[in-house]
Enzyme design. Structure first.
Site, PDB file in Angstrom:
ATOM      1  N   ASN A 143       0.870  -1.183   0.000  1.00  0.00           N
ATOM      2  CA  ASN A 143       0.000   0.000   0.000  1.00  0.00           C
ATOM      3  C   ASN A 143       0.903   1.228   0.000  1.00  0.00           C
ATOM      4  O   ASN A 143       1.480   1.567   1.027  1.00  0.00           O
ATOM      5  CB  ASN A 143      -0.892  -0.053   1.253  1.00  0.00           C
ATOM      6  N   LYS A 199       0.127   4.240  -0.330  1.00  0.00           N
ATOM      7  CA  LYS A 199      -0.520   5.428   0.272  1.00  0.00           C
ATOM      8  C   LYS A 199      -0.279   6.664  -0.605  1.00  0.00           C
ATOM      9  O   LYS A 199      -0.230   6.549  -1.828  1.00  0.00           O
ATOM     10  CB  LYS A 199      -0.043   5.617   1.721  1.00  0.00           C
ATOM     11  N   GLU A 248      -5.456  -5.084  10.618  1.00  0.00           N
ATOM     12  CA  GLU A 248      -4.470  -4.032  10.833  1.00  0.00           C
ATOM     13  C   GLU A 248      -4.766  -3.301  12.137  1.00  0.00           C
ATOM     14  O   GLU A 248      -5.563  -2.351  12.159  1.00  0.00           O
ATOM     15  CB  GLU A 248      -4.513  -3.026   9.665  1.00  0.00           C
ATOM     16  N   HIS A 256      -9.640   0.993   4.929  1.00  0.00           N
ATOM     17  CA  HIS A 256      -8.370   1.263   5.611  1.00  0.00           C
ATOM     18  C   HIS A 256      -8.600   2.216   6.784  1.00  0.00           C
ATOM     19  O   HIS A 256      -9.404   3.137   6.698  1.00  0.00           O
ATOM     20  CB  HIS A 256      -7.351   1.850   4.632  1.00  0.00           C
ATOM     21  N   SER A 271       3.324  -2.108  10.372  1.00  0.00           N
ATOM     22  CA  SER A 271       4.772  -2.159  10.607  1.00  0.00           C
ATOM     23  C   SER A 271       5.412  -3.493  10.241  1.00  0.00           C
ATOM     24  O   SER A 271       6.333  -3.955  10.912  1.00  0.00           O
ATOM     25  CB  SER A 271       5.098  -1.775  12.062  1.00  0.00           C
ATOM     26  N   GLU A 324      -6.939   4.581   7.811  1.00  0.00           N
ATOM     27  CA  GLU A 324      -6.695   6.000   7.510  1.00  0.00           C
ATOM     28  C   GLU A 324      -7.913   6.639   6.857  1.00  0.00           C
ATOM     29  O   GLU A 324      -8.041   7.867   6.827  1.00  0.00           O
ATOM     30  CB  GLU A 324      -5.425   6.131   6.647  1.00  0.00           C
ATOM     31  N   GLY A 349       2.300   2.229  10.796  1.00  0.00           N
ATOM     32  CA  GLY A 349       3.235   3.340  10.628  1.00  0.00           C
ATOM     33  C   GLY A 349       3.930   3.749  11.917  1.00  0.00           C
ATOM     34  O   GLY A 349       4.563   4.795  11.982  1.00  0.00           O
TER      35      GLY A 349
END
Ligand code: PGA
Length: 252
Positions: free
Chosen positions: A10, A12, A168, A96, A214, A98, A174
């Site tokens: 991904n 991003k 996730e 996701h 991560s 985010e 991250g």
């Protein structure tokens, strides 16, 4: 039959046009014609068509990072599943964190997106995961339960065959704080049992469940060898071809 491993990158909102093409070329070269591990990359929308060109003839698949639930129309700034297919995508990431926590998108919206993507013949990488506070409050399974029930509502077992679930934990994305192999395995086993209750044992035993958060070359092998971990959704480490390829190699 053992489940195949599936590693997706991904990217991003990273890379530029040149870097995206170079990264895709390096991944395609590294993977070669080896399809023992399924591999996909999900670049930013503006580079999709160019990356599709670079990936021609390679087993590396292309994915979008998001989609709208309508096919076309007055939806400024949005991209439909049909457009992603047209650009060469076989996958789309839906749900996701985010988008959930960063853009305020909801389970109900992710459900509409997943249905639209499946109707357009895309495979869906459907993300679920708890916040740190939710884990600390022992609410991980409740959160995953809600996200799966609402996000996959109305899908058939046949449609689920085109869904990959990505677990996730938000606190691991991250942050460099990876879930322990036991935390990952426990969450994946819970997801698989929930899918069994919703869609039946066969769908559950065939479902690919990726871990994301991560994932790096040095922690990938241990995670990927947990019985219910079938792959990884990789953010930061997918931006470096050598790191991403090392994660692909760790899945073998
Ligand atoms: P990360 O991102 O690997 O950089 O933690 C994972 C993801 O958001 O899919």
């Amino acid at each position: 039959m053992p489940r195949p491993k599936f590693i997706a990158g991904n990217w991003k909102m990273s890379t530029n046009h040149t870097a995206a093409k170079e990264l895709a070329a390096a991944v395609a070269k590294g993977v070669g014609s080896d399809s023992t591990v399924q591999v996909a990359v999900c670049p930013p929308f503006p580079w999709l068509a160019s990356v599709a060109e670079v990936l021609k003839g390679s087993p590396v698949a292309l994915g979008g990072q998001n989609c709208h639930f309508e096919t076309e129309g007055a939806f400024t700034g949005e991209t439909s599943p049909a457009m992603l297919v047209d650009a060469g995508c076989r996958y789309v990431i839906v749900g996701h964190s985010e988008r959930r926590h960063g853009m305020g998108e909801t389970d109900a919206l992710f459900n509409k997106k997943a249905k639209a993507a499946l109707a357009a013949k895309l495979k869906v990488i459907f993300c679920v995961g708890e916040l740190l506070a939710e884990r600390e409050a022992n609410a991980t399974e409740t959160v995953l339960d809600t996200q799966l029930v609402a996000g996959l509502a109305g899908l058939t077992a046949e449609q689920l065959a085109n869904v990959v679930v990505a677990y996730e934990p938000v606190w691991a994305i991250g942050t460099g704080k990876v879930a322990s192999t036991q935390q990952a395995q426990d969450a994946h086993a819970f997801i698989r049992s929930k899918i069994a209750s919703l869609f039946g044992e066969k769908a559950a035993s065939e479902l690919l469940i990726q871990y994301g958060g991560s994932v790096k070359p040095d922690n990938a092998a241990a995670l990927l060898h947990q019985p219910d971990v079938d792959g990884a959704l990789v953010g930061g480490a997918s931006l470096k071809a050598d790191q991403f390829l090392a994660i692909v190699a760790a899945a073998k």
